[in-house]
Enzyme design. Sequence first.
Site, PDB file in Angstrom:
ATOM      1  N   ASN A  11      42.983  38.165  99.220  1.00  9.66           N
ATOM      2  CA  ASN A  11      42.520  39.492  98.808  1.00  9.66           C
ATOM      3  C   ASN A  11      41.745  40.064  99.986  1.00  9.66           C
ATOM      4  O   ASN A  11      40.581  39.743 100.197  1.00  9.66           O
ATOM      5  CB  ASN A  11      41.634  39.368  97.565  1.00  9.66           C
ATOM      6  CG  ASN A  11      41.137  40.721  97.070  1.00  9.66           C
ATOM      7  OD1 ASN A  11      41.334  41.752  97.712  1.00  9.66           O
ATOM      8  ND2 ASN A  11      40.480  40.725  95.922  1.00  9.66           N
ATOM      9  N   ARG A  94      46.947  40.427  97.132  1.00 13.23           N
ATOM     10  CA  ARG A  94      46.552  41.524  96.257  1.00 13.23           C
ATOM     11  C   ARG A  94      46.724  42.827  97.032  1.00 13.23           C
ATOM     12  O   ARG A  94      46.196  42.978  98.133  1.00 13.23           O
ATOM     13  CB  ARG A  94      45.096  41.381  95.833  1.00 13.23           C
ATOM     14  CG  ARG A  94      44.643  42.527  94.929  1.00 13.23           C
ATOM     15  CD  ARG A  94      43.144  42.632  94.861  1.00 13.23           C
ATOM     16  NE  ARG A  94      42.730  43.726  93.976  1.00 13.23           N
ATOM     17  CZ  ARG A  94      41.601  44.385  94.091  1.00 13.23           C
ATOM     18  NH1 ARG A  94      40.750  44.082  95.061  1.00 13.23           N
ATOM     19  NH2 ARG A  94      41.300  45.354  93.255  1.00 13.23           N
ATOM     20  N   HIS A 183      42.938  47.501  88.385  1.00  9.97           N
ATOM     21  CA  HIS A 183      42.576  46.238  87.718  1.00  9.97           C
ATOM     22  C   HIS A 183      43.751  45.687  86.908  1.00  9.97           C
ATOM     23  O   HIS A 183      43.557  44.943  85.943  1.00  9.97           O
ATOM     24  CB  HIS A 183      41.379  46.422  86.770  1.00  9.97           C
ATOM     25  CG  HIS A 183      40.105  46.796  87.437  1.00  9.97           C
ATOM     26  ND1 HIS A 183      39.179  47.630  86.839  1.00  9.97           N
ATOM     27  CD2 HIS A 183      39.574  46.452  88.634  1.00  9.97           C
ATOM     28  CE1 HIS A 183      38.140  47.786  87.643  1.00  9.97           C
ATOM     29  NE2 HIS A 183      38.363  47.076  88.746  1.00  9.97           N
ATOM     30  N   ARG A 244      30.045  54.390  90.518  1.00  9.98           N
ATOM     31  CA  ARG A 244      30.976  55.506  90.341  1.00  9.98           C
ATOM     32  C   ARG A 244      30.657  56.250  89.056  1.00  9.98           C
ATOM     33  O   ARG A 244      30.299  55.652  88.045  1.00  9.98           O
ATOM     34  CB  ARG A 244      32.427  55.003  90.293  1.00  9.98           C
ATOM     35  CG  ARG A 244      32.890  54.317  91.555  1.00  9.98           C
ATOM     36  CD  ARG A 244      34.366  53.924  91.434  1.00  9.98           C
ATOM     37  NE  ARG A 244      34.747  52.969  92.461  1.00  9.98           N
ATOM     38  CZ  ARG A 244      35.364  51.814  92.218  1.00  9.98           C
ATOM     39  NH1 ARG A 244      35.675  51.487  90.982  1.00  9.98           N
ATOM     40  NH2 ARG A 244      35.673  50.998  93.206  1.00  9.98           N
ATOM     41  N   GLU A 387      42.033  36.849  88.047  1.00 15.15           N
ATOM     42  CA  GLU A 387      43.010  37.626  88.811  1.00 15.15           C
ATOM     43  C   GLU A 387      43.727  36.773  89.847  1.00 15.15           C
ATOM     44  O   GLU A 387      44.912  36.983  90.120  1.00 15.15           O
ATOM     45  CB  GLU A 387      42.300  38.810  89.475  1.00 15.15           C
ATOM     46  CG  GLU A 387      41.785  39.825  88.465  1.00 15.15           C
ATOM     47  CD  GLU A 387      40.926  40.915  89.072  1.00 15.15           C
ATOM     48  OE1 GLU A 387      41.489  41.970  89.424  1.00 15.15           O
ATOM     49  OE2 GLU A 387      39.709  40.706  89.203  1.00 15.15           O
TER      50      GLU A 387
END
Length: 403
Positions: A11, A94, A183, A244, A387
């Site tokens: 990743n 990823r 996601h 955010r 993940e």
Amino acid sequence: MSNPTRVLVLNSGSSSVKYQLLDMRDSSRLAAGLVERIGEQTSRLRHTCLGTGDTREHSGPIADHDAALKAVAGELSRDGLGLDSPELAAIGHRVVHGGLFFTEPTVIDDEVLTEIERLIPVAPLHNPANLTGIRTARALRPDLPQVAVFDTAFHTTMPESAARYAIDPRIADRHRIRRYGFHGTSHAYVSRRTARLLGKDPSEVNVIVLHLGNGASASAVEKGRCVDTSMGLTPLEGLVMGTRSGDLDPAVIFHLARVGGMSMEEIDTLLNKRSGLFGLCGDNDMREIRRRIDEGDEEAALAFDIYIHRLKKYIGAYYAVLGTVDAVAFTAGVGENAAPVRAAAVAGLESLGLAVDPERNAVRGDGPRLISPESSRVAVAVVPTDEELEIATQTYALVGKHN
């Protein structure tokens, strides 16, 4: 020799590389680590061999991703797990944005790289770093299958009614403006794992997945397929997050530009890095926010209430989208660890069949578990996301098809 069974998951971020090496015979982890602050004098590599429990740390300048991956390869070799091992079947990467072109994991070739590059305008922070990691890994092992697993792929099953924004479709198509969602590997894994927790096949259940970390997103999963998700063109849309804003009247941007005199870059920074929980109360760590609330801090309490209000709205909206709901699953750092968030998110939704058992909710554990009362019409679950395992599983399944 038997077929290789190991998958290295990479990743690659703009200044970091996370990695795990897994053996897909039993999905066990052999090694894991993180290289951070790449390109700085204070770079750091932390590597753990999970077989022995041995952890090593190195500090000092790591110039670029090429140097970072070579350092990772060196650490793996020290444990007898090097990239030159015949037991390594593939490297899974990823990739944040796959647009509409990539709807499933894909073996990487030059054409795939070109298309990922073409998507940089809609993922300027993520896809360039993902590409760097892929190119470096291909240079280190050009003979080895490399697979891209896309954050957006799980959400490509959304109907057009959910994926389209209500703007001129010609303009939208010209600039690739639509709701992609993110996601995806987490939502895919957690929705399937939730079905298993209920003793059912994913095709038999409807699940609302709440991925609550510093970045946060919700998804409505109908019989194993995503039909709606909260993030949109970018990861800015949707829930209140660590830094955010989530959902916002678009005219706020015009107002800040015209009346506030802010540049587009300043507004971008405000909404992505200085908003959310951090913007509301100066903290984006839920543990710290809860501590402040317990001490009577009104600013932290308001930030928490805004966070929960938005979360509750999405639970209700996705309940309406799905029609019937079998489970609501909390996952990621906040979702897995913050019992007060879980309790507050479903409080008052008893008429929808949702409730949390206080004792079950207070128990901390590593595995999937139900936190709703036995009598609940809808299961409420905590399902730790994985993940890396999802990327490794998809990578290994694809490589097996191509061998």
